[in-house]
Design a protein around this motif. Sequence first.
Motif, PDB file in Angstrom:
ATOM      1  N   THR A 453       9.779  -5.365  -6.797  1.00 23.80           N
ATOM      2  CA  THR A 453       8.862  -4.243  -6.582  1.00 23.80           C
ATOM      3  C   THR A 453       8.072  -4.430  -5.298  1.00 23.80           C
ATOM      4  OG1 THR A 453       8.673  -3.950  -8.980  1.00 23.80           O
ATOM      5  CG2 THR A 453       7.003  -2.887  -7.616  1.00 23.80           C
ATOM      6  N   LEU A 454       7.402  -5.554  -5.152  1.00 29.63           N
ATOM      7  CA  LEU A 454       6.591  -5.801  -3.960  1.00 29.63           C
ATOM      8  C   LEU A 454       7.442  -6.257  -2.771  1.00 29.63           C
ATOM      9  CD1 LEU A 454       3.480  -7.521  -5.595  1.00 29.63           C
ATOM     10  CD2 LEU A 454       3.667  -5.181  -4.761  1.00 29.63           C
ATOM     11  N   ILE A 478      -4.629  -3.156  -5.773  1.00 30.57           N
ATOM     12  CA  ILE A 478      -5.257  -4.452  -5.438  1.00 30.57           C
ATOM     13  C   ILE A 478      -4.829  -4.925  -4.048  1.00 30.57           C
ATOM     14  CG2 ILE A 478      -5.229  -6.926  -5.997  1.00 30.57           C
ATOM     15  CD1 ILE A 478      -5.175  -6.123  -8.958  1.00 30.57           C
ATOM     16  N   PHE A 479      -3.550  -4.767  -3.739  1.00 26.37           N
ATOM     17  CA  PHE A 479      -3.021  -5.260  -2.473  1.00 26.37           C
ATOM     18  C   PHE A 479      -3.190  -4.263  -1.332  1.00 26.37           C
ATOM     19  CE2 PHE A 479      -0.213  -7.566  -5.617  1.00 26.37           C
ATOM     20  CZ  PHE A 479      -0.939  -8.734  -5.540  1.00 26.37           C
ATOM     21  N   GLY A 480      -3.768  -3.102  -1.625  1.00 25.57           N
ATOM     22  CA  GLY A 480      -4.064  -2.113  -0.578  1.00 25.57           C
ATOM     23  C   GLY A 480      -2.830  -1.535   0.080  1.00 25.57           C
ATOM     24  N   ILE A 481      -1.767  -1.294  -0.695  1.00 30.74           N
ATOM     25  CA  ILE A 481      -0.528  -0.754  -0.144  1.00 30.74           C
ATOM     26  C   ILE A 481      -0.710   0.731   0.177  1.00 30.74           C
ATOM     27  CG2 ILE A 481       1.947  -0.436  -0.495  1.00 30.74           C
ATOM     28  CD1 ILE A 481       1.096  -3.367  -0.464  1.00 30.74           C
ATOM     29  N   ASN A 482      -0.301   1.130   1.374  1.00 30.10           N
ATOM     30  CA  ASN A 482      -0.385   2.521   1.811  1.00 30.10           C
ATOM     31  C   ASN A 482       0.353   3.442   0.847  1.00 30.10           C
ATOM     32  OD1 ASN A 482       0.046   5.024   3.203  1.00 30.10           O
ATOM     33  ND2 ASN A 482      -0.301   3.975   5.154  1.00 30.10           N
ATOM     34  N   LYS A 483      -0.310   4.491   0.383  1.00 30.45           N
ATOM     35  CA  LYS A 483       0.270   5.396  -0.617  1.00 30.45           C
ATOM     36  C   LYS A 483       1.461   6.177  -0.094  1.00 30.45           C
ATOM     37  CE  LYS A 483      -3.885   5.906  -3.432  1.00 30.45           C
ATOM     38  NZ  LYS A 483      -4.909   6.842  -3.982  1.00 30.45           N
ATOM     39  N   ILE A 517       1.968  -5.854   5.177  1.00 26.40           N
ATOM     40  CA  ILE A 517       2.364  -6.047   3.780  1.00 26.40           C
ATOM     41  C   ILE A 517       2.962  -7.435   3.592  1.00 26.40           C
ATOM     42  CG2 ILE A 517       3.920  -5.261   1.943  1.00 26.40           C
ATOM     43  CD1 ILE A 517       3.640  -2.450   3.020  1.00 26.40           C
ATOM     44  N   LYS A 518       3.818  -7.847   4.535  1.00 23.92           N
ATOM     45  CA  LYS A 518       4.441  -9.173   4.444  1.00 23.92           C
ATOM     46  C   LYS A 518       3.371 -10.264   4.353  1.00 23.92           C
ATOM     47  CE  LYS A 518       8.305  -7.888   7.472  1.00 23.92           C
ATOM     48  NZ  LYS A 518       8.936  -8.182   8.779  1.00 23.92           N
ATOM     49  N   ASN A 519       2.395 -10.176   5.246  1.00 27.05           N
ATOM     50  CA  ASN A 519       1.382 -11.234   5.329  1.00 27.05           C
ATOM     51  C   ASN A 519       0.410 -11.217   4.164  1.00 27.05           C
ATOM     52  OD1 ASN A 519       2.362 -12.265   7.809  1.00 27.05           O
ATOM     53  ND2 ASN A 519       1.327 -10.644   8.931  1.00 27.05           N
TER      54      ASN A 519
END
Length: 534
Positions: A453-454, A478-483, A517-519
């Motif tokens: 998923t991530l 939580i991880f602040g992923i762009n919607k 996202i990777k970091n």
Amino acid sequence: FPESVKNIFNKFYFKERKKFTLWLDKISEQHSSDIDWWVSPPASRNLYYSNLYKYICILKTLQNLCHKFEFIIITDSFAFKRIVKNIKNLSVIKIKVKFNKKSFFRNFFYLYTIKNILIYSIQYLLIKIFYKKKILNNSIIVDTFIIDKEKKEKFYYGNILSYSNKKKEKLIFLATIIENNIIKFLHILISLNKEKNYILKENYLNLKDLIYCFFYIYRIKKFNIKFNKFDNFELTDLIKEEIFYNRNLFSVFIGLSNFSFFKKLKGNSVKIKKVINWFENQPMDKGFNYGVRKFFPNTLSLGYQGFTDYPEYMNTYPSISEFNSKVIPKKIVVCGNKYKKLRKEFCKKIYVVNGPALRAEKIFKFFKKKHRYNIVIFLEGGTKKNDISIILKFIKISKNFNKLKFFIKTHPVLPLNKLDIQLPKNFVELNGDFSSIAKKTFIAVSYGNTSATLESLAYGCNLIIPFDNFFDKKNLSIFGINKNFFRVCKNDLEIINAIKFFLKKRNLKKFSNRDKIKNILFNKVNKKTLSVLL
């Protein structure tokens, strides 16, 4: 469940986690030094092995909605039926036990027990006959699982063996073969025999140790006691039902044999430099870690969590009682900085450190995104029922996309031949590792307890979560992923609209940079992170 019921259930499913863990900790106090307790289903907090938490959330939901609705309940648990009938004012019209495979084996549990003992004994004998015992001393023992004869340790630890060779560290993989088919098991066994860095614990155990594992089914009579209530719910019958009709005996046997293995090494004065446990905090891990810490208290024990965050997988977050009872490693190594705080949800005392994201190291290598696969469904592999349900859902959805080809990537634990499902012509099964597929995928479908998923987001995929999974939504938040990179879908129509949205987006702009996202999600494999393990 119906939507109105599911919404309430999901709230309890998240809210009661801490209270449930503290309650189990209280129960576990009197069994703190008993490995039989720690390998039992209730103590596992693994929601695939134990329905205890699910039943608590159902009872809470019934309490909450009893003034609005009347319920007919179908269950496969006689203990749950008795509990519901003894609780007043739940507005339950009728509760009945559905007869299925699970309830059949409960009534004929001796058949299930004999089957597991027989399979485990045959595997033990095959190892004794076909596998050479290797000399073991002053090594780093690495706990791993073998799913097939090709990938071996790479599925869990990536290229750790090549890194250890450079550092001149002696790694020995303590392998557990996950395969009940005897022919396939033998093929894996023969292939392992050629590997000098692998040992099998069965080679170090004898018949007495094997009998000790099997006699668990008699020793559990000591748990025929009354347990503490949970919020005035008398759940003793449910706990006993899970212990005495354990549907996961194989993991119990592995856990107890892990414990016996370290006891045997201690008796033979073998020295161990360090141990690395693939740490999911399952029954087999508890046997492994309790054995190390009891018989080799001065040896550094590391629990490597080379996966992302699965809030539903409650057992991956150690509890206070597990910490105090030493059934977890001394140090827990996570593969991303963000996970350090999350892993301490139930126990602030645990020691969590940053380590390398071994399985995800290819994410940091430059690659040009080529969209060979429009949409790939990465199956979770948690249960056969769930994977089949997702495939059937997308077969239905595919009728809205005449020219679109759908690709399926099964989990190694549950290959397509085990799912007993025939794919239509517009569905194609993909073989190969996750990394090579994700690099070429435009839309990834993933969900639940899987790193896919991530990881798919880090590989530049657009993500569809095919049902309204509260935990997946929370993680992404939580991880602040762009919607703009994902869609969480409540129903088939929302999935169809999500596919259309991403397909339109494909023609509007180039591949988005996902370095952030990777970091956030993963630590690079470098000298600093590797030094934590090696």
